[in-house]
Design a protein around this motif. Structure first.
Motif, short mmCIF file in Angstrom:
data_model
loop_
_atom_site.label_atom_id
_atom_site.label_comp_id
_atom_site.label_asym_id
_atom_site.label_seq_id
_atom_site.Cartn_x
_atom_site.Cartn_y
_atom_site.Cartn_z
N GLU A 290 60.82 37.13 21.33
CA GLU A 290 61.06 35.95 22.16
C GLU A 290 59.87 35.01 22.22
O GLU A 290 59.98 33.94 22.81
N GLN A 291 58.73 35.40 21.67
CA GLN A 291 57.57 34.51 21.70
C GLN A 291 56.65 34.80 20.52
O GLN A 291 56.74 35.84 19.88
N ARG A 307 53.06 43.53 20.97
CA ARG A 307 52.50 42.25 21.41
C ARG A 307 51.01 42.24 21.11
O ARG A 307 50.26 43.09 21.61
N LEU A 308 50.58 41.29 20.29
CA LEU A 308 49.18 41.21 19.90
C LEU A 308 48.30 41.08 21.14
O LEU A 308 48.57 40.26 22.02
N ARG A 309 47.27 41.90 21.20
CA ARG A 309 46.38 41.88 22.37
C ARG A 309 45.69 40.52 22.49
O ARG A 309 45.29 39.91 21.50
N THR A 310 45.55 40.06 23.72
CA THR A 310 45.05 38.70 24.00
C THR A 310 43.70 38.44 23.38
O THR A 310 43.43 37.34 22.87
N PRO A 376 59.95 33.37 14.40
CA PRO A 376 59.91 32.32 13.36
C PRO A 376 58.61 31.50 13.41
O PRO A 376 58.07 31.22 14.48
N VAL A 377 58.14 31.12 12.25
CA VAL A 377 57.03 30.18 12.15
C VAL A 377 57.46 28.86 12.77
O VAL A 377 58.58 28.38 12.55
N THR A 378 56.61 28.25 13.56
CA THR A 378 56.93 26.95 14.16
C THR A 378 56.56 25.84 13.18
O THR A 378 55.74 26.03 12.27
#
Length: 414
Positions: A290-291, A307-310, A376-378
Motif C-alpha cells: 500500500e505504500q 517494510r524498509l527500516r526508516t 509500483p514505481v511512481t
C-alpha cells in the motif's frame, strides 16, 4: 519545446481496422499466434510473420535480410490488395484506448530525433547494441514503422481542451478487442494539427515510457542515412513514430519477483536475515503493498509485509529508491545469492497485471520457493532516474497502454 511531426499514415481501410490491428507479436503465446494467423487473413501479424503458410524448408532464419525482405513484400501485398491505404494529407492521429479500469488518450505523431539526441526526450533504460543494430537493419529494409514508442509528458490544460473537442466527433475507427478494450482513432484537420503543435511547443520534456530500443534504432537509422551523404531535413527519418500521452494517464504496474531458490536457508532463517533491514509483519490475508518501500513476501503459504527500516531511507538516491532495487540490494543478492537479474535462472518476473493469485499459484505449485510483490514505481521516480541520466533496475515497470501494431504505419523514407 517539444516538436511533434504530422505525417501521412498508411492505415487499414475502415471496414478492416479491427481485423488488421494486433498486439505486439511477442505478447502472444505460440498457439494463439497460430490460431490468429489461420483464422484472420487480414491480421498485421501476417506482415510481421510472412512465412507462416510456407513450407518449413523455405523459411528463412529470423532477423536476416532475407526475412526482412519478406516482411516488406507482405506489406506491399497488403497495400496492393487495398487492405492498407495512405492518407493524402499530413495529420495527427488522436487515439483512445479504453479498458474496464482505465482510459488512455493521446496523440500519434513523429518525435524529433534531434530532441532525442539533445536529451529533451529522456530515457531510463539501457539498450543492447545488438538489438539496436538488428532493428535498425529491419527499419532500413522494410521502410516503415508500425508500433509507436510510448512518450509521456506533463499534463497540459491547453492540449486537453483541444483533444476534448476532437473526441466529440465521430472517430474514424471504433472497435473492441477480446481483452475488453475499446479502440478509437480520430484524424485531425490542418487547423487541429497547428493547434496541437502549438500546445506541444509549451511542453519542455518528454520521457520514454516504453520503446527504448525502437527509439534508439530509429535514431541510429537517421545517423546511418546522414553518414551516407543523402540527408534531407524534411524526410520522415528525422522523426520516429510515437504516441504522446499525459503522464497522469499512464498506468504503471510493477514486475513482481519469483525465486526458485532459498539459497540453502529455511523459512525461519530467511525471515531472520530479512529483519536486518526490514520490519517484518505477518499478514492475515494476501494484498498488494500500500505504500512505497513496502514489499510483500509469500512463502510456505504465508504472507509477510516487509517494510524498509526508516534509517535506510536517507541513503537512497534516484535508482536505489526503486523498490525493485531495494529488494535486490537487501534480499535477492546478499540472502538468496541472486546477483544478476538478467542471467540468473533462479529469478523470474511476473507482470503486475497477472495479480496476486498468479504469484501464489507459482509458489504453491512448487515451481518457485518465494515470491515478492512490489509497490509500483511512481512517475516521479521514473523521471528522477531519467533526469539523472541513470538506468532503472531490470524489469521495474509494466506500463500501459500497450499500443496496437498496424493502425498507423509510418513511412520512413518519405
Amino acid at each position: 519545446m517539444t516538436k511533434i511531426k504530422a505525417f501521412k499514415a498508411i492505415r487499414p481501410v475502415r471496414s478492416k481496422a479491427h481485423l488488421v490491428a494486433s498486439r505486439a507479436v511477442s505478447t502472444y503465446k505460440h498457439s494463439i499466434l497460430e490460431a490468429k494467423l489461420e483464422s484472420n487473413p487480414f491480421s498485421f501479424i501476417h506482415i510481421i510473420h510472412p512465412e507462416f503458410f510456407e513450407n518449413d524448408n523455405t523459411r528463412t532464419l529470423p532477423n536476416t535480410i532475407e526475412r526482412f525482405l519478406k516482411v516488406k513484400d507482405k506489406y506491399e501485398e497488403f497495400s496492393a490488395r487495398g487492405i492498407l491505404l495512405q492518407d493524402e494529407d499530413e495529420a495527427f492521429y488522436v487515439y483512445r484506448q479504453s479498458t474496464p479500469n482505465h482510459s488512455y488518450l493521446g496523440v500519434i505523431g513523429g518525435a524529433s530525433v534531434q530532441e532525442y539526441k539533445d536529451n529533451k526526450i529522456k530515457k531510463h533504460e539501457a539498450t543492447l547494441a545488438s538489438r539496436e543494430a538488428m532493428f535498425t537493419n529491419y527499419l532500413d529494409i522494410v521502410g516503415f514503422n508500425a508500433e509507436p514508442v510510448l512518450l509521456s509528458h506533463k499534463k497540459s490544460d491547453e492540449l486537453d481542451l483541444i483533444l476534448t473537442k476532437i473526441v466529440k466527433k465521430r472517430p474514424e475507427y471504433e472497435f473492441a478487442t477480446t481483452d475488453e478494450s475499446v479502440h478509437e482513432l480520430w484524424i485531425t484537420t490542418r487547423e487541429e494539427v497547428k493547434q496541437i503543435q502549438d500546445a506541444y511547443a509549451n511542453i519542455e520534456t518528454c520521457y520514454i515510457a516504453d520503446g527504448h530500443h525502437r527509439s534508439a534504432s530509429s535514431v541510429r537509422l537517421h545517423d546511418l542515412i546522414a553518414a551516407k551523404g543523402d540527408y534531407n531535413k524534411d524526410k520522415n527519418y528525422n522523426s520516429f513514430l510515437s504516441f504522446f500521452i499525459d503522464e497522469e494517464r499512464l498506468n504503471i504496474m510493477p514486475f513482481n519477483r519469483l525465486c526458485s531458490t532459498l539459497n540453502g536457508h529455511s523459512k525461519k532463517e530467511l525471515i531472520k536475515l530479512v529483519e536486518n533491514h526490514f520490519e517484518v509483519k505477518e499478514l492475515e490475508r494476501p494484498k498488494a503493498p500500500e505504500q512505497l518501500h513496502d514489499i510483500h513476501m509469500f512463502i510456505d503459504r504465508s504472507w509477510y509485509r516487509l517494510r524498509l527500516r526508516t534509517e535506510k531511507h536517507s541513503k537512497l538516491d534516484a535508482v536505489s529508491s526503486i523498490d525493485a532495487e531495494i529488494l535486490t540490494r537487501y534480499i535477492l543478492s546478499p540472502v538468496l545469492g541472486i546477483h544478476d537479474l538478467t542471467t540468473d535462472e533462479n529469478i523470474s518476473f511476473q507482470s503486475g497485471e497477472d495479480g496476486i493469485l498468479a504469484l501464489e499459484h507459482s509458489v504453491n505449485s512448487g515451481e518457485n520457493q518465494v515470491g515478492f510483490l512490489l509497490y509500483p514505481v511512481t512517475m516521479e521516480q521514473l523521471k528522477a532516474v531519467a533526469d539523472e541520466n541513470a538506468i532503472m533496475p531490470p524489469k521495474s515497470t509494466f506500463i500501459e497502454p500497450k499500443m496496437r501494431s498496424g493502425l498507423t504505419i509510418y513511412r520512413i523514407d518519405e
